[in-house]
Design a protein around this motif. Structure first.
Motif, PDB file in Angstrom:
ATOM      1  N   SER A   1      92.127  36.683   5.779  1.00  0.00           N
ATOM      2  CA  SER A   1      93.278  37.540   5.526  1.00  0.00           C
ATOM      3  C   SER A   1      93.129  38.863   6.274  1.00  0.00           C
ATOM      4  CB  SER A   1      93.411  37.791   4.027  1.00  0.00           C
ATOM      5  OG  SER A   1      94.604  38.469   3.760  1.00  0.00           O
ATOM      6  N   GLY A   2      94.223  39.292   6.891  1.00  0.00           N
ATOM      7  CA  GLY A   2      94.221  40.534   7.649  1.00  0.00           C
ATOM      8  C   GLY A   2      93.874  40.358   9.111  1.00  0.00           C
ATOM      9  N   PHE A   3      93.286  39.231   9.456  1.00  0.00           N
ATOM     10  CA  PHE A   3      92.934  38.948  10.849  1.00  0.00           C
ATOM     11  C   PHE A   3      94.142  38.341  11.552  1.00  0.00           C
ATOM     12  CE2 PHE A   3      91.351  35.614  13.845  1.00  0.00           C
ATOM     13  CZ  PHE A   3      90.933  36.469  14.843  1.00  0.00           C
ATOM     14  N   ILE A   4      94.552  38.946  12.654  1.00  0.00           N
ATOM     15  CA  ILE A   4      95.673  38.437  13.449  1.00  0.00           C
ATOM     16  C   ILE A   4      95.098  37.949  14.779  1.00  0.00           C
ATOM     17  CG2 ILE A   4      97.925  38.938  14.460  1.00  0.00           C
ATOM     18  CD1 ILE A   4      97.830  39.267  11.380  1.00  0.00           C
ATOM     19  N   PRO A   5      94.978  36.633  14.948  1.00  0.00           N
ATOM     20  CA  PRO A   5      94.381  36.113  16.179  1.00  0.00           C
ATOM     21  C   PRO A   5      95.338  36.191  17.363  1.00  0.00           C
ATOM     22  CG  PRO A   5      95.147  34.297  14.847  1.00  0.00           C
ATOM     23  CD  PRO A   5      95.380  35.560  14.035  1.00  0.00           C
ATOM     24  N   CYS A   6      94.768  36.154  18.550  1.00  0.00           N
ATOM     25  CA  CYS A   6      95.600  36.071  19.745  1.00  0.00           C
ATOM     26  C   CYS A   6      96.294  34.712  19.778  1.00  0.00           C
ATOM     27  CB  CYS A   6      94.767  36.295  21.000  1.00  0.00           C
ATOM     28  SG  CYS A   6      93.475  35.051  21.284  1.00  0.00           S
ATOM     29  N   SER A   7      95.648  33.722  19.179  1.00  0.00           N
ATOM     30  CA  SER A   7      96.179  32.361  19.100  1.00  0.00           C
ATOM     31  C   SER A   7      95.532  31.664  17.909  1.00  0.00           C
ATOM     32  CB  SER A   7      95.838  31.596  20.381  1.00  0.00           C
ATOM     33  OG  SER A   7      96.045  30.208  20.232  1.00  0.00           O
ATOM     34  N   ILE A   8      96.280  30.804  17.259  1.00  0.00           N
ATOM     35  CA  ILE A   8      95.726  29.993  16.164  1.00  0.00           C
ATOM     36  C   ILE A   8      94.644  29.051  16.710  1.00  0.00           C
ATOM     37  CG2 ILE A   8      96.306  28.159  14.493  1.00  0.00           C
ATOM     38  CD1 ILE A   8      97.290  30.915  13.625  1.00  0.00           C
ATOM     39  N   LYS A   9      94.661  28.838  18.007  1.00  0.00           N
ATOM     40  CA  LYS A   9      93.701  27.944  18.649  1.00  0.00           C
ATOM     41  C   LYS A   9      92.543  28.698  19.314  1.00  0.00           C
ATOM     42  CE  LYS A   9      97.367  24.620  19.523  1.00  0.00           C
ATOM     43  NZ  LYS A   9      98.125  23.877  20.534  1.00  0.00           N
ATOM     44  N   CYS A  10      92.414  29.989  19.076  1.00  0.00           N
ATOM     45  CA  CYS A  10      91.370  30.805  19.711  1.00  0.00           C
ATOM     46  C   CYS A  10      89.985  30.273  19.330  1.00  0.00           C
ATOM     47  CB  CYS A  10      91.517  32.269  19.292  1.00  0.00           C
ATOM     48  SG  CYS A  10      90.222  33.325  19.982  1.00  0.00           S
ATOM     49  N   GLN A  11      89.287  29.762  20.319  1.00  0.00           N
ATOM     50  CA  GLN A  11      87.978  29.148  20.075  1.00  0.00           C
ATOM     51  C   GLN A  11      86.933  30.166  19.621  1.00  0.00           C
ATOM     52  OE1 GLN A  11      87.275  25.758  19.993  1.00  0.00           O
ATOM     53  NE2 GLN A  11      89.508  25.838  19.971  1.00  0.00           N
ATOM     54  N   ARG A  12      87.019  31.393  20.116  1.00  0.00           N
ATOM     55  CA  ARG A  12      86.069  32.423  19.688  1.00  0.00           C
ATOM     56  C   ARG A  12      86.274  32.765  18.215  1.00  0.00           C
ATOM     57  NH1 ARG A  12      87.282  36.289  24.466  1.00  0.00           N
ATOM     58  NH2 ARG A  12      87.243  34.681  26.038  1.00  0.00           N
TER      59      ARG A  12
ATOM     60  N   PRO B   1      85.891  34.923   4.162  1.00  0.00           N
ATOM     61  CA  PRO B   1      86.957  35.623   3.458  1.00  0.00           C
ATOM     62  C   PRO B   1      87.099  37.052   3.979  1.00  0.00           C
ATOM     63  CG  PRO B   1      85.009  35.492   2.073  1.00  0.00           C
ATOM     64  CD  PRO B   1      84.714  34.701   3.313  1.00  0.00           C
ATOM     65  N   ALA B   2      88.275  37.622   3.771  1.00  0.00           N
ATOM     66  CA  ALA B   2      88.467  39.025   4.108  1.00  0.00           C
ATOM     67  C   ALA B   2      87.467  39.866   3.319  1.00  0.00           C
ATOM     68  CB  ALA B   2      89.892  39.449   3.780  1.00  0.00           C
ATOM     69  N   LEU B   3      87.132  40.970   3.870  1.00  0.00           N
ATOM     70  CA  LEU B   3      86.270  41.909   3.177  1.00  0.00           C
ATOM     71  C   LEU B   3      86.997  42.404   1.926  1.00  0.00           C
ATOM     72  CD1 LEU B   3      83.576  43.365   3.465  1.00  0.00           C
ATOM     73  CD2 LEU B   3      84.733  45.092   4.835  1.00  0.00           C
TER      74      LEU B   3
ATOM     75  N   ILE C   1      87.522  30.749  15.958  1.00  0.00           N
ATOM     76  CA  ILE C   1      87.052  29.582  15.201  1.00  0.00           C
ATOM     77  C   ILE C   1      85.526  29.641  15.084  1.00  0.00           C
ATOM     78  CG2 ILE C   1      86.831  27.063  15.251  1.00  0.00           C
ATOM     79  CD1 ILE C   1      89.695  27.079  16.586  1.00  0.00           C
ATOM     80  N   LYS C   2      84.857  29.941  16.193  1.00  0.00           N
ATOM     81  CA  LYS C   2      83.393  30.034  16.196  1.00  0.00           C
ATOM     82  C   LYS C   2      82.908  31.139  15.256  1.00  0.00           C
ATOM     83  CE  LYS C   2      79.459  30.833  19.174  1.00  0.00           C
ATOM     84  NZ  LYS C   2      78.984  31.499  20.366  1.00  0.00           N
ATOM     85  N   ASN C   3      83.659  32.241  15.161  1.00  0.00           N
ATOM     86  CA  ASN C   3      83.280  33.371  14.308  1.00  0.00           C
ATOM     87  C   ASN C   3      83.728  33.193  12.855  1.00  0.00           C
ATOM     88  OD1 ASN C   3      82.331  34.455  16.670  1.00  0.00           O
ATOM     89  ND2 ASN C   3      83.683  36.209  16.691  1.00  0.00           N
ATOM     90  N   LYS C   4      84.220  31.993  12.527  1.00  0.00           N
ATOM     91  CA  LYS C   4      84.643  31.648  11.167  1.00  0.00           C
ATOM     92  C   LYS C   4      85.801  32.505  10.665  1.00  0.00           C
ATOM     93  CE  LYS C   4      80.509  29.519   9.361  1.00  0.00           C
ATOM     94  NZ  LYS C   4      79.695  29.435   8.166  1.00  0.00           N
ATOM     95  N   LEU C   5      86.697  32.867  11.577  1.00  0.00           N
ATOM     96  CA  LEU C   5      87.893  33.623  11.229  1.00  0.00           C
ATOM     97  C   LEU C   5      89.102  32.704  11.110  1.00  0.00           C
ATOM     98  CD1 LEU C   5      87.147  36.502  13.709  1.00  0.00           C
ATOM     99  CD2 LEU C   5      87.072  36.676  11.207  1.00  0.00           C
ATOM    100  N   ILE C   6      88.998  31.521  11.698  1.00  0.00           N
ATOM    101  CA  ILE C   6      90.023  30.475  11.637  1.00  0.00           C
ATOM    102  C   ILE C   6      89.299  29.166  11.377  1.00  0.00           C
ATOM    103  CG2 ILE C   6      91.819  29.191  12.890  1.00  0.00           C
ATOM    104  CD1 ILE C   6      92.142  31.617  14.732  1.00  0.00           C
ATOM    105  N   GLY C   7      89.879  28.344  10.518  1.00  0.00           N
ATOM    106  CA  GLY C   7      89.306  27.025  10.285  1.00  0.00           C
ATOM    107  C   GLY C   7      90.375  25.978  10.120  1.00  0.00           C
ATOM    108  N   TYR C   8      90.131  24.802  10.685  1.00  0.00           N
ATOM    109  CA  TYR C   8      90.981  23.620  10.495  1.00  0.00           C
ATOM    110  C   TYR C   8      90.240  22.787   9.460  1.00  0.00           C
ATOM    111  CZ  TYR C   8      92.936  24.902  15.126  1.00  0.00           C
ATOM    112  OH  TYR C   8      93.521  25.544  16.185  1.00  0.00           O
ATOM    113  N   LEU C   9      90.719  22.793   8.239  1.00  0.00           N
ATOM    114  CA  LEU C   9      89.922  22.303   7.129  1.00  0.00           C
ATOM    115  C   LEU C   9      90.395  20.989   6.528  1.00  0.00           C
ATOM    116  CD1 LEU C   9      89.432  25.673   5.219  1.00  0.00           C
ATOM    117  CD2 LEU C   9      88.051  24.715   7.057  1.00  0.00           C
ATOM    118  N   SER C  10      89.419  20.214   6.084  1.00  0.00           N
ATOM    119  CA  SER C  10      89.682  19.019   5.292  1.00  0.00           C
ATOM    120  C   SER C  10      90.103  19.475   3.897  1.00  0.00           C
ATOM    121  CB  SER C  10      88.415  18.171   5.185  1.00  0.00           C
ATOM    122  OG  SER C  10      87.435  18.860   4.413  1.00  0.00           O
ATOM    123  N   TYR C  11      90.563  18.538   3.100  1.00  0.00           N
ATOM    124  CA  TYR C  11      90.943  18.845   1.721  1.00  0.00           C
ATOM    125  C   TYR C  11      89.753  19.423   0.955  1.00  0.00           C
ATOM    126  CZ  TYR C  11      92.512  18.308  -3.061  1.00  0.00           C
ATOM    127  OH  TYR C  11      92.844  18.562  -4.371  1.00  0.00           O
TER     128      TYR C  11
END
Length: 174
Positions: free
Chosen positions: A118-129, A55-57, A131-141
């Motif tokens: 929230s507040g994080f603007i990635p270079c790409s929604i698919k940015c693997q770094r 989560p955002a700080l 995703i690894k840093n838990k800033l983006i997630g493709y989540l199940s229900y």
């Protein structure tokens, strides 16, 4: 992320984050203690649920640490664990979720939601770094439900008045 440890290090003087450290060292002792208490609550909630996306700080803490003042975008991004590619993208002007991000979202399949800190603007929604840093997630229900619980508990336990950050996550249902 262990943000609490990082903030304590800022208070002592952190050569890696000189601008933030100088700001934090000058905070009133009572205010700094209050920031620490809020961070302890934040970390206990995050540790309780272990969400797939960080989560955002706490917006109050971010305000007092000088993050929203944009004292040094590169330093702040590094402090928050943002990938260098995303920091550079932000510094070069990509400061909102834009049409290209939305186009990328349409390409994503096999998940219930895409969630960003929230507040994080990635270079790409698919940015693997990111995703690894838990800033983006493709989540199940089920994982998305955890995100909602985390956000609800953070809002309940860490009230604030920053009108620009009412959510701890950016959520896109796929």
């Amino acid at each position: 992320m262990e943000i609490l440890k990082k903030v304590l290090k800022l208070r002592l003087g952190d050569d890696k984050f000189k601008t933030l450290s100088n700001h934090v060292k000058n905070l009133d002792d009572a205010l700094f203690s209050y920031i620490i208490k809020r961070l302890e609550i934040y970390e206990s909630i995050v540790n309780k649920y272990k969400p797939k996306v960080r989560p955002a700080l706490d917006p109050y803490v971010s305000s007092e640490l000088g993050i929203y003042r944009r004292l040094d975008d590169k330093e702040i991004g590094e402090f928050l664990g943002y990938p260098e590619c995303c920091i550079n993208s932000f510094i070069n002007g990509r400061v909102v979720i834009d049409e290209e991000h939305m186009k990328e979202l349409k390409e994503i399949k096999n998940c219930h939601a895409v969630v960003l800190t929230s507040g994080f603007i990635p270079c790409s929604i698919k940015c693997q770094r990111a995703i690894k840093n838990k800033l983006i997630g493709y989540l199940s229900y089920e994982d998305f439900e955890v995100i909602l619980k985390v956000e609800e508990e953070l809002k309940k336990n860490l009230p604030h008045y920053h009108y620009g950050y009412t959510e701890y996550y950016e959520k896109f249902i796929i």
